[in-house]
Enzyme design. Structure first.
Site, PDB file in Angstrom:
ATOM      1  N   ASN A 272       0.865  -1.192   0.121  1.00 37.61           N
ATOM      2  CA  ASN A 272       0.019   0.136   0.021  1.00 37.61           C
ATOM      3  C   ASN A 272       0.726   1.332  -0.068  1.00 37.61           C
ATOM      4  OD1 ASN A 272      -2.229  -1.825   0.847  1.00 37.61           O
ATOM      5  ND2 ASN A 272      -1.262  -1.846   2.535  1.00 37.61           N
ATOM      6  N   GLU A 305       8.514  -5.113  -0.862  1.00 39.24           N
ATOM      7  CA  GLU A 305       7.258  -4.222  -0.742  1.00 39.24           C
ATOM      8  C   GLU A 305       7.691  -2.636  -1.043  1.00 39.24           C
ATOM      9  OE1 GLU A 305       4.642  -5.541  -0.634  1.00 39.24           O
ATOM     10  OE2 GLU A 305       5.363  -7.615  -0.191  1.00 39.24           O
TER      11      GLU A 305
END
Ligand code: TRP
Ligand code: ZN
Length: 882
Positions: A272, A305
């Protein structure tokens, strides 16, 4: 009656959205049972949309409270709302603002998709289709919006309020005991990258200054009491940020980068924008509870990530068929990072082992699919080894084909040309075609065709003409639902080795293009002829595992031993030892099945002696070279009519022979690398521990009088988890004295750390021997030790049993299959993603012998006959049985 299969989604049906959503203003009033989400969406009809085209928003288990258009109540006749859909019949043709208020229940969200609670913390998971469980939306990756998120929550329960982007405002809501925070993310993003976290969390702060001098605030948020477990993750993050600047020229683009660790999470972690959310096992570490492998995983997942910020977030996917666009590329990037941080050959061998043990069987079974699939029923089932790991191999081959410079220029062009886009594999490849001036048409087949190509090799030396010819052919074995395959472009890195062990420069002229040390196969059959070779060289093919293929090559044992000792390519040295072992293990398995006496080959056993004595390889590499192919690897090589018991016995036989013959050298190897002083997670120290524990793994079954005692002593003396767990595994798996005592001691010591207790569950679930099944059943019903609602516990106990214990999962009484089938049904009701993942452990059932495959089939049919199966599990079961 059975639940129905969801309709197929097809790549060829892709249509751009009829409407754009440019801005999202969310207000989330958090409450465990009744959270109110108010979404204000700025919507515009796309230029080629016909006026009056309805706007259909996705939803999933939503309750609509109110709908307004440009500040006025929307008349009920103008829309229809259902839990899974909001349809606005005739939206305005000009820009408009749609405000939708919905109610959701985070506490009862057991799927861990959308907004849910983990140990009291509110958190979200939106990839792939979780945002529609928060509010109605065009929940598809090609709808990019700028998000502003206002979170309101109880000050006492949720002192920390986080969302994507930069913090814009905070304050108290008077007289309510509640407060708020407003976060603004200036970068347009698809809904799957939305995130929100609120809870009682401890903050571990740090900072980073980018190459251009911008200060970025870094934070890791964890449950109180875990602050001391974040150092390694933070260090890994800072190294990732620096590395991406240095190697790929990519800088971070917000004022703050937050990471949150939660204990209930379906996968590894999620990228995210500005607010990565992690499974806590990929954040928390100290020497007492984490192994060297855990440290390496944390470093790699943090990097993965973080790297998504450019490959995934700044440039995202047009649709979910393009998933490998972000995942294959980002895995490639994290693999390169680890190679630079640690040892490149060790990393390569580790990755190829993973590819062969996870992706090859997937590609050879009923769940096979191309790196870019063309059809899916449930996208969650396509977060696979093929998309991730084979996807990364395809990027690596691309680099080989276009060259180092072409690759860098192509990627620079990609970042430049597509920043802010939701794009496709075609657009990605076009950047390399344009930058490196190459045609990648045939190369693109790697994205289209499923199945692992088999490359067959024959060599011939002719002393008269002094030529050495290599004939090569390629073929993809049949894949369900795939018509005949076309020849792919296969880059084969190679070397011709002379008797002195040095590579020979040889001239070739013929059909196969050779660039540097790479042959580019592009036809079904080809031949390369090298000239000027009076005596036959030894061929070293597929160096560095330059393509994800299987090789079929008649290699003489003496050639393999020569390669094991002399190949300049460390990967192929390792491979030569593996091939020797595999040939021997196949032979032994055959003898055991035919009930013939199985005697191990002295020559193969001796190869281990040379590896042990070799002064020129480092400890980590040596440990890998001393690792026998796993039982699953052997099963895969056998391919059909598999008997896991015979494989287990054969492998144990070879292990014992090696141990018996080399016990003195094994003891010496252990002493040579024995650690002195405090634990450090660096690659060299980890390599030493790996070798010491590998040596102990053999010594334990060497028949030496002191073997069991030595393992027990090292277990008690261990000052770190790596050594402790290695010893515990030996004590339990090899049924040595003190096994139960060790389990008890470990439990007493680590009771409070669920991550450490996951290892304890895993050791027991993967123990060979018929008593394991009952043990797993007992553990499964022990509420103190096991919790079905937590995916990490399920994976530690059940997934590891199903995938890491071949003899017990495939027991001849069917009880192993039954246990997993039963568990799948139980878990499916709460968490379909975890259930369907567990169900994939049946994927190679048809390769088992007929008795076992019949048992597996009846377990599968039992699952299939269930009336209320999730879409996830229905999809997997249908394909597994087809
Ligand atoms: N995109 C994530 C990654 O590769 C993984 C992911 C996909 C995920 N779907 C998920 C994580 C669902 C958690 C839940 O890093
Ligand atoms: Zn990823």
């Amino acid at each position: 009656m059975r639940s129905e299969t969801a309709p197929a989604i097809r790549l060829e049906d892709y249509q751009p959205p009829a409407y754009r959503i440019d801005k999202v203003h969310l207000t989330v009033q958090l409450d465990p049972l009744e959270t109110i989400v108010k979404a204000v969406l700025s919507i515009v009809m796309q230029p080629d949309t016909a006026v009056g085209t309805p706007l259909v928003l996705d939803g999933d288990e939503l309750t609509l409270i109110s709908a307004r258009l440009d500040g006025e109540d929307l008349s009920v006749s103008r829309y229809e709302a259902a839990p899974d859909r909001f349809e606005f019949f005739e939206p305005p043709s000009g820009p408009f603002e749609l405000s939708l208020t919905t109610r959701i229940n985070p506490q009862s969200n057991t799927k861990l998709m959308g907004l849910y609670r983990s140990s009291g913390t509110f958190c979200t998971q939106c990839e792939a289709e979780g945002f529609r469980r928060i509010t109605y939306f065009l929940d598809r990756p090609d709808v990019l919006a700028v998000y502003t998120t206002r979170i309101e929550a109880s000050k006492a329960d949720c002192p920390v309020l986080l969302a994507n982007g930069n913090l814009a405002e905070t304050g108290d809501i008077e007289k309510t005991g509640r407060h708020f925070a407003v976060w603004h993310d200036p970068h347009p993003k698809p809904a799957y990258l939305f995130a929100l976290v609120a809870g009682h969390l401890a903050q571990v702060p740090d900072s980073f200054t980018t190459a251009s001098g911008k200060a970025v605030q870094l934070n890791i948020y964890v449950e109180h009491g875990n602050e001391h477990l974040c150092d390694w993750a933070m260090d890994s993050l800072k190294r990732s940020m620096r590395w991406d600047e240095e190697v790929f020229g990519r800088e971070y683009d917000l004022d703050v980068f937050n990471i949150v660790a939660v204990s209930d999470f379906n996968m590894g972690a999620m990228e995210n924008k500005g607010l990565n959310i992690f499974n806590d096992k990929y954040v928390l570490a100290d020497p007492e509870t984490a192994t060297d492998q855990d440290y390496a995983n944390i470093e790699a997942v943090i990097a993965h990530e973080y790297f998504h910020n450019w490959t995934g977030n700044r440039i995202t996917c047009r649709d979910w068929f393009q998933l490998c666009l972000k995942e294959g590329l980002t895995v490639f990037r994290d693999q390169e990072f680890t190679s630079d941080m640690r040892s490149r050959p060790v990393k390569r061998i580790t990755d190829v082992r993973l590819l062969k043990s996870h992706q090859f069987p997937e590609d050879a079974g009923p769940l096979a699919h191309p790196v870019r699939p063309r059809l899916y029923h449930e996208i969650n089932n396509f977060y696979t080894a093929t998309v991730y790991e084979k996807g990364a191999e395809v990027v690596r081959m691309l680099k080989t084909v276009v060259g180092e410079t072409g690759f860098r220029e192509g990627l620079d062009l990609y970042f430049d040309r597509h920043d802010g886009d939701a794009t496709t594999i075609e657009a990605f490849l076009a950047c390399f075609e344009d930058a490196a001036k190459v045609d990648l048409n045939q190369f693109s087949l790697w994205y289209e065709q499923a199945g692992t190509p088999l490359v067959s090799v024959k060599t011939r030396h002719d002393p008269k003409s002094q030529t050495f010819s290599v004939s090569l052919s390629q073929e993809v074995p049949p894949v369900p639902g795939q018509k005949s395959s076309k020849p792919a472009l296969i880059p084969l890195r190679f070397g011709l080795i002379g008797a002195d062990g040095e590579d020979i420069e040889a001239i070739s002229d013929n059909g196969v293009e050779i660039v540097g040390d790479v042959m580019l196969l592009d036809k079904a059959r080809q031949e390369v002829v090298f000239s000027g070779l009076a005596s036959p060289p030894t061929l070293s093919l597929l160096r560095g595992f330059s393509a994800p293929v299987r090789l079929s090559q008649q290699q003489r044992e003496e050639d393999l031993r020569f390669l094991a000792a002399h190949d300049n390519d460390p990967f192929n040295r390792w491979q030569a030892v593996q091939t020797l072992c595999m040939q021997e293990l196949l032979r032994l398995t055959g003898c055991i099945r035919k009930q013939e006496t199985a005697e191990t080959s002295d020559a193969v056993v001796e190869v281990f002696g040379s590896v042990l004595r070799d002064q020129n390889i480092d400890a980590a590499l040596k440990s890998l070279a001393l690792t026998l192919p796993s039982e699953a690897d052997i099963a895969q090589e056998i391919g059909k009519n598999v008997d896991p018991d015979a494989i287990h016995s054969a492998r144990l036989l070879l292990r014992k022979a090696i141990a018996f013959h080399h016990r003195t050298e094994l003891l010496k190897a252990m002493k040579d690398v024995a650690s002195t002083g405090a634990y450090s997670p660096d690659a060299t120290s980890a390599g030493n521990r790996s070798l010491a524990n590998r040596a102990l793994h053999y010594y334990a079954v060497s028949g030496a009088d002191d073997a069991a005692q030595l393992v027990w002593e090292q277990f008690t003396a261990a000052n770190n988890m790596t050594d402790r767990l290695a010893c515990l595994t030996l004590l339990v798996h090899d049924h040595l004295a003190h096994g139960d005592e060790a389990l008890k001691a470990y439990q007493a010591r680590h009771e409070k750390s669920s991550l450490a207790m996951d290892k304890w569950l895993m050791v027991q679930a993967t123990a060979p021997g018929p008593e394991t099944l009952e043990k797993v059943r007992r553990l499964k019903s022990d509420a103190q030790l096991y919790d079905v609602t937590n995916p990490n516990r399920v994976r530690a106990l059940l997934q590891s049993f199903a995938t890491g214990n071949p003899t017990q999962f495939a027991r001849t009484d069917g009880a192993g299959f039954e246990l997993i089938a039963e568990s799948v049904l139980e878990i499916d009701k709460r968490n379909p993603q975890v259930a369907s993942r567990l169900l994939t452990s049946f994927r190679s059932w048809r390769a088992l012998d007929s008795h076992r495959s019949t048992l597996a089939e009846s377990a599968l049919l039992k699952i299939s006959s269930c009336e209320e199966l999730s879409r996830d599990s229905r999809d997997i079961i249908d394909r597994t049985l087809q």
